[in-house]
Design a protein around this motif. Structure first.
Motif, PDB file in Angstrom:
ATOM      1  N   MET A   1       0.620  -1.029   0.057  1.00 20.38           N
ATOM      2  CA  MET A   1      -0.027  -0.008  -0.096  1.00 20.38           C
ATOM      3  C   MET A   1       0.625   1.222   0.279  1.00 20.38           C
ATOM      4  O   MET A   1       0.493   1.859  -0.500  1.00 20.38           O
ATOM      5  CB  MET A   1      -1.026  -0.024   1.153  1.00 20.38           C
ATOM      6  CG  MET A   1      -1.779  -1.174   1.228  1.00 20.38           C
ATOM      7  SD  MET A   1      -2.559  -0.843   2.818  1.00 20.38           S
ATOM      8  CE  MET A   1      -3.756   0.620   3.103  1.00 20.38           C
ATOM      9  N   SER A   2       2.009   1.895   0.493  1.00 19.94           N
ATOM     10  CA  SER A   2       2.780   2.404   0.726  1.00 19.94           C
ATOM     11  C   SER A   2       4.004   2.010   1.433  1.00 19.94           C
ATOM     12  O   SER A   2       4.309   1.117   1.680  1.00 19.94           O
ATOM     13  CB  SER A   2       2.269   3.876   1.571  1.00 19.94           C
ATOM     14  OG  SER A   2       1.728   2.869   2.831  1.00 19.94           O
ATOM     15  N   THR A   3       5.239   2.761   1.332  1.00 19.22           N
ATOM     16  CA  THR A   3       6.272   2.720   1.986  1.00 19.22           C
ATOM     17  C   THR A   3       6.247   4.170   2.865  1.00 19.22           C
ATOM     18  O   THR A   3       6.188   5.518   2.200  1.00 19.22           O
ATOM     19  CB  THR A   3       7.549   2.822   0.080  1.00 19.22           C
ATOM     20  OG1 THR A   3       7.301   4.087  -0.419  1.00 19.22           O
ATOM     21  CG2 THR A   3       7.436   1.501  -0.442  1.00 19.22           C
ATOM     22  N   THR A   4       7.329   4.038   3.608  1.00 19.90           N
ATOM     23  CA  THR A   4       7.716   5.426   4.363  1.00 19.90           C
ATOM     24  C   THR A   4       8.860   5.150   5.093  1.00 19.90           C
ATOM     25  O   THR A   4       9.928   4.634   5.821  1.00 19.90           O
ATOM     26  CB  THR A   4       6.793   5.272   5.768  1.00 19.90           C
ATOM     27  OG1 THR A   4       5.684   5.444   5.301  1.00 19.90           O
ATOM     28  CG2 THR A   4       6.895   6.296   6.845  1.00 19.90           C
TER      29      THR A   4
ATOM     30  N   SER B   1       1.970  -3.480   9.069  1.00 22.90           N
ATOM     31  CA  SER B   1       2.838  -2.725   8.889  1.00 22.90           C
ATOM     32  C   SER B   1       3.983  -3.390   9.161  1.00 22.90           C
ATOM     33  O   SER B   1       4.205  -4.014  10.099  1.00 22.90           O
ATOM     34  CB  SER B   1       2.779  -0.935   9.636  1.00 22.90           C
ATOM     35  OG  SER B   1       2.215  -0.151   8.614  1.00 22.90           O
TER      36      SER B   1
ATOM     37  N   ARG C   1       3.527  -0.846   4.549  1.00 19.84           N
ATOM     38  CA  ARG C   1       2.371  -0.907   4.241  1.00 19.84           C
ATOM     39  C   ARG C   1       1.855  -2.091   3.833  1.00 19.84           C
ATOM     40  O   ARG C   1       1.839  -1.953   2.390  1.00 19.84           O
ATOM     41  CB  ARG C   1       1.420   0.427   5.176  1.00 19.84           C
ATOM     42  CG  ARG C   1       0.278  -0.084   5.587  1.00 19.84           C
ATOM     43  CD  ARG C   1      -0.125   0.859   6.651  1.00 19.84           C
ATOM     44  NE  ARG C   1      -1.071   0.914   7.054  1.00 19.84           N
ATOM     45  CZ  ARG C   1      -1.343   0.297   8.503  1.00 19.84           C
ATOM     46  NH1 ARG C   1      -1.208   0.004   8.708  1.00 19.84           N
ATOM     47  NH2 ARG C   1      -2.734  -0.017   9.435  1.00 19.84           N
TER      48      ARG C   1
END
Length: 145
Positions: A89-92, A111, A102
């Protein structure tokens, strides 16, 4: 779409101190390992890649958080299998020591944080900054649904 984060699905995650992916041909090593052992996610540390972003290597995806000054030192990331990439879904990217991803699941999302602790030669201020960043990241994740 087949989700990797599912109640009846086994999710295999590991870490690997690669010591460097900056040398010629080294970026292929984690992709070979993920395929060889049929892992879903590997968290490499000490990538030595001054890159922040996502790139494809063979049938895997490399998510990186490295230094932003061009120096080939430190660096962390995730290597995602083809199946794991579908749930991303996402990278941080936080720093050259910390990154999170995530993954989407049918009833809950997951996560994962990859953190590479600065060695003991670092100053107390650098160590405190690292732990502060980790705690802030955890706090921000806990607030997500």
């Amino acid at each position: 779409m087949e989700m990797i984060v599912c109640p009846k699905t086994t999710l295999t995650i590991g870490t690997l101190n690669v010591r460097t992916l900056a040398k010629e041909g080294k970026k292929d090593l984690p992709a070979r390992e993920i395929n060889k052992y049929k892992w879903d996610i590997i968290g490499p540390s000490e990538t030595h890649l001054p890159v922040i972003g996502v790139e494809r290597i063979g049938n895997t995806t490399l998510v990186l958080s490295g230094r932003n000054d061009g120096i080939h030192h430190q660096g962390v990331g995730f290597i995602l299998s083809k199946k794991a990439k579908k749930s991303l879904m996402s990278t941080t990217p936080v720093s050259e020591h910390i990154i999170a991803i995530r993954l989407e699941g049918p009833t809950a999302n997951l996560s994962i944080i990859q953190a590479y602790v600065p060695d003991s030669s670092r100053s107390d201020e650098e160590s405190e900054e690292f732990y502060s960043q980790v705690h802030s990241l955890i706090d921000s994740i806990q607030k997500k649904t």
